[in-house]
Design an enzyme around this catalytic site. Structure first.
Site: not given
Ligand code: NAG
Ligand code: NAG
Ligand code: NAG
Length: 282
Positions: A130, A225, A83, A227-228
């Protein structure tokens, strides 16, 4: 009517939500908010990272506005969440960073890229597959920069349930925050079983390519924030191995106590070998 409203409000808010919906503050925090008294604020838990502690951690600015984390899995490849890639075309990767606002930090390397690979079966509705990568046009290096280790093939069926794993990022440090946290933070979380996670989020959301961690009643978790970013375990040889990519939580909030959910890296070893040009250890 009131009953129906209550029912539907619940369904409207208690959804899995990816953790990308936050922007970096454009101004540094005022000095008052950075007094030592506040620096160990434990709302979502954790501590501030020290220089060189997370050499694989990168910050990913998305089209100059959105913010994600990521990890170096080679000196020119960043692993992140799908995402953080989907529908975007341009990213700025900050390696070797600690205080995000201090762009002149010694050792920080900033590289822009518009080359990405999103998983072919990424599904943003149920937040499935994801995972994605960013390819950098040049290798990044420095005293505070180094790739993280990926799981080996022999670990492909390891669930990591009950393991303590460490996640790092500049995500919001409380639900009340309106922007990312300026300083890189980390927190240790316990991996829970698939069954326990399934019982909470349900089968529409949870499948074997996801991994969940207990949020300690809301005291420790990931947030917007993050994320990833990487979730790692430290193995017997003292090295960190990335087992999860920060993916989502619940729309009720980061402090709601719902498990923090990650993309399960062991599920994607073939995909990573094919798309990131990395060699997976036997
Ligand atoms: C993407 O990268 C290519 C190759 O470096 C460059 O020619 C192109 O202008 C870039 N596109 C954008 C939108 O930055
Ligand atoms: C993992 O499980 C699959 C399916 O049961 C099996 O084919 C494979 O050999 C297992 N891998 C390892 C390393 O045990
Ligand atoms: C967050 O904001 C709400 C509403 O302003 C307030 O009641 C609450 O105490 C705040 N929580 C924290 C942890 O600051």
């Amino acid at each position: 009517m009131r009953f129906i409203w209550a029912c539907c409000l619940f369904f409207a808010v208690a959804q899995a939500t990816d953790w990308a919906d936050v922007r970096p503050a454009h101004q540094p925090q005022p000095p008052l908010l950075r007094r030592p008294h506040f620096s160990k604020n434990r709302i979502i838990g954790g501590e501030n990272a020290v220089e060189g502690q997370f050499k694989y951690q990168v910050a990913v600015l998305i089209e100059g506005a959105g913010f994600c984390g990521g990890s170096l899995i080679a000196d020119d490849v960043v692993l992140t969440a799908g995402h953080c890639i989907n529908n975007f075309a341009f990213w700025e990767v900050h390696a070797g960073a600690l205080n995000f606002n201090n762009i002149d930090e010694p050792g920080r390397v900033v590289v822009s890229t518009n080359v990405s690979v999103l998983h072919e079966e990424y599904n943003g509705v149920v937040i499935n597959n994801d995972i994605g990568i960013l390819k950098l046009s040049e290798a990044v290096s420095g005293p505070n920069i180094a790739p993280v280790r990926l799981p080996s093939r022999s670990q492909e069926n390891t669930t990591f349930a009950q393991s303590v794993a460490r996640v790092s990022g500049w995500g919001k440090s409380s639900d009340n925050s309106s922007s990312i946290n300026v300083d890189l933070k980390y927190v240790d979380l316990r991996v829970i079983t698939q069954d326990d996670c399934l019982a909470i989020y349900g089968p529409l959301i949870i499948n074997e390519n996801k991994l969940c961690c207990d949020a300690d009643g809301g005291a420790s978790s990931t947030c917007n924030g993050d994320s990833g970013g990487p979730l790692v375990i430290t193995e017997a040889d003292g090295e960190a191995t990335e087992i999860g990519i920060v993916s989502f939580g619940v729309s009720l909030g980061c402090e709601s106590g719902w498990p923090a959910a990650f993309t399960r890296v062991t599920w994607y070893l073939d995909w990573l070998e094919a798309n990131a040009g990395v060699t997976i250890r036997p």
